[in-house]
Design an enzyme around this catalytic site. Structure first.
Site, PDB file in Angstrom:
ATOM      1  N   GLN A 118       0.777  -1.217   0.000  1.00  0.00           N
ATOM      2  CA  GLN A 118       0.000   0.000   0.000  1.00  0.00           C
ATOM      3  C   GLN A 118       0.813   1.275   0.000  1.00  0.00           C
ATOM      4  OE1 GLN A 118      -2.809  -1.043   2.964  1.00  0.00           O
ATOM      5  NE2 GLN A 118      -3.575  -2.692   1.715  1.00  0.00           N
ATOM      6  N   ASN A 124      -1.701   7.289   6.393  1.00  0.00           N
ATOM      7  CA  ASN A 124      -2.270   6.281   5.512  1.00  0.00           C
ATOM      8  C   ASN A 124      -1.251   5.403   4.818  1.00  0.00           C
ATOM      9  OD1 ASN A 124      -5.115   6.172   5.283  1.00  0.00           O
ATOM     10  ND2 ASN A 124      -5.055   8.312   4.667  1.00  0.00           N
ATOM     11  N   CYS A 125      -1.484   4.094   4.874  1.00  0.00           N
ATOM     12  CA  CYS A 125      -0.780   3.164   4.015  1.00  0.00           C
ATOM     13  C   CYS A 125      -1.866   2.589   3.116  1.00  0.00           C
ATOM     14  CB  CYS A 125      -0.148   2.045   4.818  1.00  0.00           C
ATOM     15  SG  CYS A 125       0.966   2.672   6.074  1.00  0.00           S
ATOM     16  N   VAL A 126      -2.056   3.196   1.966  1.00  0.00           N
ATOM     17  CA  VAL A 126      -3.191   2.831   1.121  1.00  0.00           C
ATOM     18  C   VAL A 126      -2.800   3.126  -0.312  1.00  0.00           C
ATOM     19  CG1 VAL A 126      -4.347   5.092   1.230  1.00  0.00           C
ATOM     20  CG2 VAL A 126      -5.738   3.032   1.055  1.00  0.00           C
TER      21      VAL A 126
END
Lengths: 428, 348
Positions: free
Chosen positions: A112, A241-243
């Site tokens: 991600q 965020n890890c997306v």
């Protein structure tokens, strides 16, 4: 509230004996910069590199991008709640190293994070090919949990950006930008005939490493609230965020929110900018209903004539987007949304996971699935093999010569739904 | 180098006659004929109509295979870089012939092709995906504009210049979304659109809302105790190593795996490859996303008759709706065929 952004223009980055800006060159003392991160016992190793616009450099996998900033007046440190007291941001003077950025790198969640190419086709799609980047790559200590790794890297990125700005606090600004706006009552009196506009800024708040922080509070437990636009431009929002890389709002995007800036430019001329409502993207339908109801109620009670809603991410947040638009429109408040599209690699699929007729004014920030071919880069910073695991990539994406054939969604900030870039979809 | 163009027209525009000449057989002539003369003027020196291929609309419509093959041979003989057909406006048979010959020439000769049709011409729906169609008026009154469009778009195609958005090129959309760089960023466009919307001025949305298909739910299961229940999952749970290489996002395939020997999914046997969530816990115990363990308990307790021997699984993140719809149709058909009574869909 009055915020002065004292922008020091940076057009190059070099290693140097001391950290300073000289003739638009940001010189960085490598050891001192690394030492600024000392005391973080969750890192086994810390590596710093430079990446400049036009260079044959790929940075992968990128977690966050942070603009170097520090308060000069009206506060100290930066990012309230993290490296500044948890007090209201948006007042006084902030020093900005414009044209510089800290890029954090690390394989936290295998899939991600995305990549930045400093030249070639990929560079056209990301704003961070145009910034002079200090790249931070860290290896976690053995056995460190993913969540602790994310937190440590997030804090390190903020800290390093603050270190750069702090070291350059005496630099003479090239440009001073002033953002000034009174209370809602004062502005309503000044501009009784201008349409009142509220900005609803959706943020990924799904937990499990999909988080956004408001004054350092984890937003997934925060109800929609009203901010003065200056607060957003001065570090109130931080990305955790890890997306998917294409449409996550990095911390850099938040402090340079283009919707806030566009509304500000027209404030007092074409419209009356009421403020910003950062709001959640809950994973539960009840949470989506609650947040959208509160957003629409806020808009109504503030007397908004119009609302802009921006999404972060795709898929289930499409439902939040629909509900926000629908409920505002049902109150007679005109609504425009900004969203990207997942129209498939061939562009032939329906673009959204949810739709509603009230979403009649839609600004497209591009098809995340469109394939792009990027040439090999001479230098790869970070972990090149990570492309196989990025959203938008596949095992066969990375070719033996180092070129890649990937979906646009692997490029950081490529379809940013704040409307940061000029990209958008059209019918062909 | 001048671009070599072949122009396809019907019997009427070739001056052979109207309906009475509709059975005219394919023929070719050197140079421009009929509307081609004006088209040649529009091309100027950039392109030359080296030949015109003519076929009666009746012939093409009734003996399509044969007419197509003959026309392709005649077109190929001129060694063109581009085929232009029509314009056929709202003429149904002529529109079909233009679309079909463009489509065939594109596939068989590998050259770019363009025609001009009225949006409601049946040829549009049949061939829009295979050729470029300039939007034309419903009758020959729109000849001038149609020829201008054909010349402009034709030159672009032949010189390999990418086409812009359909609304700016004057072409009929093929239903494809493509990325372009606009003059202004998305935020500026949004503010302008909002001010227009509030003021009641016309504005152009950049994506018209799609209409989702509504699937009527199946009738309730009468007796769960005798029912076979299947697990179908979009949470990316696959046998360890992802043997079918299902993508971590934007999946275009799904997997079908036998669980008849399994009572529990373990980190040794199964894993999550999903690109849209933190997989830490799903990898520790894949049952939290695909609950084989609980279903086996329900089976033992007699709550359900049987857990179906096969699971279907994919990753549901960034997945194009067109693929998702196909997955659903195919999986549904297979489960029905296998006599499965009910399905539990698990996501993430």
């Amino acid at each position: 509230m009055r915020l002065e952004l004292h922008e020091v223009h940076v057009s190059d980055i070099q290693w140097g004996e001391r950290t300073e800006v000289v003739d638009h060159v940001l010189r960085v003392n490598r050891e001192e910069a690394a030492a600024a991160l000392a005391g973080e016992d969750r890192f086994a190793s810390v590596r710093l590199d430079l990446a400049r616009p036009g260079e044959s450099v790929r940075i992968i996998p990128v977690k966050d991008v942070v603009e170097p900033r520090v308060k000069l007046k009206g506060g100290r440190g930066y990012f309230p709640g993290f490296f500044a007291p948890p007090e209201t941001a948006g007042e006084g003077v902030t020093l900005v190293l414009k044209g510089a950025a800290v890029v954090t790198c690390g394989p936290i969640v295998a899939f991600q994070e995305g990549f930045i190419d400093m030249s070639g086709t990929g560079a056209d799609y990301t704003p961070f090919s145009k910034t002079n980047n200090l790249v931070l790559t860290v290896e976690p200590v053995e056995g460190l949990g993913k969540h602790a790794y994310e937190e440590a890297l997030r804090l390190a990125g903020l800290k390093l950006a603050l270190y750069l700005a702090e070291a350059c606090r005496e630099a003479k600004p090239d440009e001073i930008r002033v953002f000034e706006k009174g209370s809602i009552t004062e502005e309503n009196e000044k501009y009784p005939n201008l349409p009142r506009i509220l900005y609803i800024c959706m943020a990924i708040t799904q937990g499990l490493l999909h988080d956004t922080f408001l004054y350092s509070a984890d937003m997934k437990t925060v109800l929609p609230t009203l901010l003065h636009p200056n607060e957003v431009l001065d570090g109130a929002l931080v990305s955790g965020n890890c997306v998917s890389a294409c449409d996550k709002n990095t911390t850099y995007h938040h402090v340079n929110n283009p919707v806030v800036e566009a509304l500000y430019r027209r404030h007092g001329k074409d419209l009356n900018f009421l403020g910003v409502v950062p709001t959640v993207e809950d994973v539960r339908l009840a949470g989506k209903e609650r947040a959208s109801s509160m957003n629409a109620a806020l808009a109504k009670n503030l007397g908004a004539h119009g609302v802009i809603v921006t999404e972060e991410g795709y898929g289930n947040p499409d439902t939040d987007l629909c509900l926000n638009a629908k409920k505002c429109e049902n109150f007679g408040i005109r609504t425009v949304v900004i969203s990207d599209e997942a129209a498939g690699t061939d562009g032939a699929s329906q673009s959204l996971a949810d739709a509603t007729p009230e979403m009649s004014a839609f600004v497209s920030s591009g098809n995340v699935n469109e394939m792009i071919e990027v040439p090999p880069m001479k230098t790869v910073l970070g972990h090149p093999e990570a492309i196989a695991n990025l959203s938008g990539g596949a095992a066969e994406s990375l070719r033996p010569d180092g070129s890649m054939f990937v979906e646009l969604q692997a490029v950081i900030g490529s379809t940013c739904e704040l409307g940061f870039s000029r990209i958008g979809c059209e019918w062909i | 180098m001048t671009i070599r163009v072949v122009h396809y027209i019907n019997q009427f525009y070739a001056g052979l006659g109207g309906e009475e000449a509709a059975n005219a057989l394919p023929e070719s002539r050197k140079g421009a004929v009929g509307p081609g003369v004006q088209l040649q003027t529009l091309f100027g020196e950039k392109a030359e109509i080296v030949g015109t291929v003519i076929c009666g609309d009746g012939t093409y419509g009734e003996r399509t295979e044969e007419a197509r093959a003959d026309c392709i041979r005649l077109i190929e003989a001129f060694q063109p870089d581009l085929l232009v057909a029509g314009p056929a406006f709202n003429a149904g048979r002529y529109g079909f012939a233009c679309g079909d010959i463009c489509s065939a020439a594109g596939k068989m000769l590998g050259i770019p092709t363009v025609t001009a049709l009225y949006p409601e011409n049946p040829g549009v729906e049949l061939f829009a995906k295979n050729t470029v169609i300039v939007q034309a008026a419903d009758s020959a009154r729109g000849m001038k504009a149609a020829l201008e469009g054909l010349a402009r778009v034709g030159l672009k195609l032949a010189s390999g210049e990418p086409l812009g958005p359909a609304r700016l090129e004057g072409t009929i959309s093929r239903g494809i979304r493509k990325n372009f760089f606009f003059e202004k960023n998305g935020a500026e466009r949004a503010v302008e659109m909002l001010l227009d919307k509030i003021a009641g001025r016309p504005f152009r949305t950049e994506y018209e809302m799609p209409v989702f298909k509504r699937i009527p739910p199946a009738p309730p299961i009468k007796d769960l105790k005798t029912a076979t229940i299947a697990l179908v999952c979009s949470g990316g749970i696959v046998p360890k190593g992802n043997p079918d290489h299902i993508r971590v996002s934007s999946a275009e395939t799904y997997g079908r795996y036998n669980i008849s020997e399994l009572n529990d999914l373990t980190p040794e046997t199964y894993e999550s490859i999903h690109g849209g969530y933190d997989r830490v816990w799903a990898n520790q115990d894949p049952d939290v996303v695909l609950p084989v363990d609980v279903m086996r308990e329900l089976e033992r307790e007699g709550v359900i008759g049987k857990l179906y021997d096969w699971i279907y699984t994919t990753t549901g993140t960034g997945t194009a709706v067109a693929h998702a719809e196909r997955f659903g149709r195919e999986i549904g058909a297979q489960l029905k065929e296998a006599g499965v009574d009910g399905v539990i869909l698990t996501s993430t």
